[in-house]
Design a protein around this motif. Structure first.
Motif, PDB file in Angstrom:
ATOM      1  N   THR B 111       4.927   0.251  -1.059  1.00 49.13           N
ATOM      2  CA  THR B 111       4.531   1.660  -1.166  1.00 49.13           C
ATOM      3  C   THR B 111       3.550   1.768  -2.344  1.00 49.13           C
ATOM      4  OG1 THR B 111       6.281   2.206  -2.730  1.00 49.13           O
ATOM      5  CG2 THR B 111       6.801   2.481  -0.395  1.00 49.13           C
ATOM      6  N   PRO B 112       2.719   2.816  -2.354  1.00 48.07           N
ATOM      7  CA  PRO B 112       1.757   2.937  -3.453  1.00 48.07           C
ATOM      8  C   PRO B 112       2.436   2.896  -4.831  1.00 48.07           C
ATOM      9  CG  PRO B 112       1.254   4.540  -1.742  1.00 48.07           C
ATOM     10  CD  PRO B 112       2.542   3.871  -1.338  1.00 48.07           C
ATOM     11  N   ALA B 113       3.570   3.585  -4.981  1.00 44.28           N
ATOM     12  CA  ALA B 113       4.231   3.634  -6.289  1.00 44.28           C
ATOM     13  C   ALA B 113       4.715   2.244  -6.710  1.00 44.28           C
ATOM     14  CB  ALA B 113       5.392   4.610  -6.249  1.00 44.28           C
ATOM     15  N   SER B 114       5.207   1.455  -5.735  1.00 39.92           N
ATOM     16  CA  SER B 114       5.680   0.104  -6.054  1.00 39.92           C
ATOM     17  C   SER B 114       4.513  -0.796  -6.417  1.00 39.92           C
ATOM     18  CB  SER B 114       6.412  -0.505  -4.857  1.00 39.92           C
ATOM     19  OG  SER B 114       7.466   0.319  -4.475  1.00 39.92           O
ATOM     20  N   ALA B 115       3.417  -0.664  -5.676  1.00 44.25           N
ATOM     21  CA  ALA B 115       2.244  -1.498  -5.946  1.00 44.25           C
ATOM     22  C   ALA B 115       1.702  -1.197  -7.343  1.00 44.25           C
ATOM     23  CB  ALA B 115       1.174  -1.254  -4.884  1.00 44.25           C
ATOM     24  N   VAL B 116       1.694   0.065  -7.699  1.00 42.14           N
ATOM     25  CA  VAL B 116       1.221   0.467  -9.029  1.00 42.14           C
ATOM     26  C   VAL B 116       2.101  -0.164 -10.109  1.00 42.14           C
ATOM     27  CG1 VAL B 116       1.217   2.434 -10.600  1.00 42.14           C
ATOM     28  CG2 VAL B 116       0.036   2.612  -8.414  1.00 42.14           C
TER      29      VAL B 116
END
Lengths: 135, 385
Positions: B111-116
């Protein structure tokens, strides 16, 4: 990610499906309810979505300034106040859909007879900091 | 003698060290953990005992942490033998390792938050606590988010290069988050994008770097002394960082010369045109509309169309802007704020005041809400308003 506040009301929310006041549950039913809430928070910590959760005492006091050099004026609690917040949970999730899904789960905490309460929870998005790039 | 540890230098080495451990056979999750532990030790030990070669020191300590963690004595001896026989990777290999790490941390399965979060830790070298503070969540929550992300990518192998677009979107998200905690995420995003530009010659990497530099240059002018948002047209342009603007323009021009236009280059071109105007009145809105046309063509993004309507309003007058706006979905974020702006420009203060108040109620962030409320109040306070 976006943060949401899940608000639980003592009163002021529309009636729950399984609308029996807590003091009329059995002690086991109360324990099961508390356990459900704790498990829910623990699980959200595990998914990296938990921010905060607190319960509030039902009775509060109203406070306002009475001018410089004077102690603040206090009043209440007011029995007639319609809305009363019982507590909150703050979550940090990828989407509004996910926030709704989690609020739905929390609303299904077990109540009287071990059946889900299906109570109404209020879901409020946090205001955020402005993005760096706007045009 | 103690000297403070240069954390920026230290963190810049992190991707290379993870790469070396990976080449020695450590899987990504274990290598990343070992390097984090080595970083903690570096911060503790280096002030009193600075290493001659920081990278070698980190590799040695991280490798020891990795071996301690894997525990199995027999495999440890085998690995140690292999290490002695194996030369350190050359610059080309280090470059490949670093690029691979960017792709892994922005893998589409995250997910975007995890990738960040994973990017900030494994490439940025930030601690979990720093990342948690930057995103205003408890450290335990962020720790879980990162370890889940590591599990998600644990099986990923790199036979093919990844999609640079996913990496750029992650860096864009970090930059756009700004600076809420003690970590300046905008500056960190710029550092990571510079580092990426050193190992990838894709013109969109340059486009994103230019975009970040040009927006970062305006940061000192974006907020007033009271913390209120200052719109572009009212900013003190003397407070813009001309060194960053010059660098951003150079990076952008070199990218555009390669004739492979992408969305970040187009966005940077718009930012460059704003930066180029000495006063708001000198802004070349006609060219800006042309770049928004490119951006809409490249992305089809409704947000780009909305911003285009503002630019059309400046280039061809409020009526033209309102006509462009009428083609868009009114439920778009900031649609009402744009409508308010264009109606005021068109001389309809009463409608504008009402729309500004509506927009304030729907604003997703506090400073924008305050700004819109002030706009409504300003119009309502006018004689006859």
């Amino acid at each position: 990610m976006a943060k949401y506040l899940l608000l639980k009301h003592y009163r002021g929310a529309p009636a729950a499906v399984n609308d029996v006041p807590m003091e009329k549950w059995t002690p086991e039913e109360i324990s099961a309810h508390v356990q459900y809430m704790q498990d829910f928070a623990t699980r959200l910590e595990g998914t990296g979505e938990f921010v905060d959760g607190q319960a509030l005492a039902p009775e509060g006091t109203w406070v306002r300034s009475d001018g410089e050099g004077r102690p603040p004026v206090t009043d209440g609690p007011f029995a007639e106040t319609k809305d009363l917040i019982a507590g909150w949970m703050v979550i940090d999730v990828d989407s509004h859909e996910r926030a709704v899904e989690l609020a739905g789960e929390l609303s299904a905490a077990p109540g009287a007879s071990g059946k889900p309460i299906h109570e109404w929870l209020e879901l409020r998005p946090f205001l955020t900091a402005p993005p760096t790039i706007t045009e | 003698m103690t000297a403070p540890v240069d954390e920026t230098l230290l963190r810049a080495i992190v991707p290379t060290v993870i790469g070396v451990l990976g080449r020695r056979g450590a899987d990504f999750a274990a290598a990343e953990d070992a390097v984090q532990e080595a970083l903690v030790e570096a911060v503790r030990v280096w002030p009193d005992d600075p290493p001659r070669d920081p990278q070698n020191w980190l590799v040695t300590v991280a490798w020891r942490k990795f071996l301690d963690a894997t525990r199995a004595e027999s495999s440890r001896r085998q690995r140690e033998l292999r290490v002695e026989a194996e030369p350190e990777p050359g610059p080309a290999e280090a470059r490949d390792d670093s690029l691979r790490l960017y792709f892994l941390c922005a893998h589409p399965s995250l997910t975007p938050a995890s990738a960040v979060a994973l990017t900030l830790r494994a490439i940025g070298g930030l601690t979990t606590r720093q990342i948690a503070q930057a995103y205003l969540v408890p450290e335990a929550t962020m720790a879980q988010r990162i370890s889940r992300a590591k599990r998600t990518v644990s099986g990923v192998r790199f036979d093919r290069p990844g999609d640079i677009g996913t990496v750029l979107r992650v860096l864009y998200l970090v930059f756009n988050e700004g600076y809420s905690g003690d970590v300046d995420l905008a500056a960190e995003a710029i550092r990571l994008t510079r580092q990426l530009a050193a190992v990838s010659d894709h013109p969109e990497v340059s486009g994103l770097l230019a975009l970040m530099l040009l927006h970062h240059a305006r940061r000192p002018a974006r907020t007033g002394p009271d913390g209120a948002l200052v719109p572009l047209a009212e900013q003190d342009r003397g407070a813009w960082d001309i060194r960053l603007i010059a660098e951003g323009v150079d990076v952008l021009q070199a990218a555009l010369a390669r004739d492979r236009l992408g969305e970040f280059q187009a966005q940077a071109a718009i930012a460059a045109l704003h930066a180029d105007a000495r006063t708001a009145d000198e802004t070349d809105w006609v060219q800006i509309v042309e770049w928004y046309d490119e951006l809409v063509r490249l992305t089809g993004s409704p947000i780009a169309r909305l911003n285009r309507a503002v630019a059309v309003g400046e280039a061809d007058g409020a009526r033209a802007g309102l006509a462009a706006l009428a083609e868009l979905d009114p439920s778009l974020p900031r649609f009402t704020a744009v409508a308010a702006y264009l109606h005021e420009k068109d001389g309809d203060a009463a409608t504008a005041a009402r729309l500004y108040a509506d927009a304030a109620r729907a604003a997703p962030d506090l400073r924008e809400r305050d700004h819109l409320t002030r706009q409504a109040a300003r119009l309502n306070a006018r004689p006859g308003g």
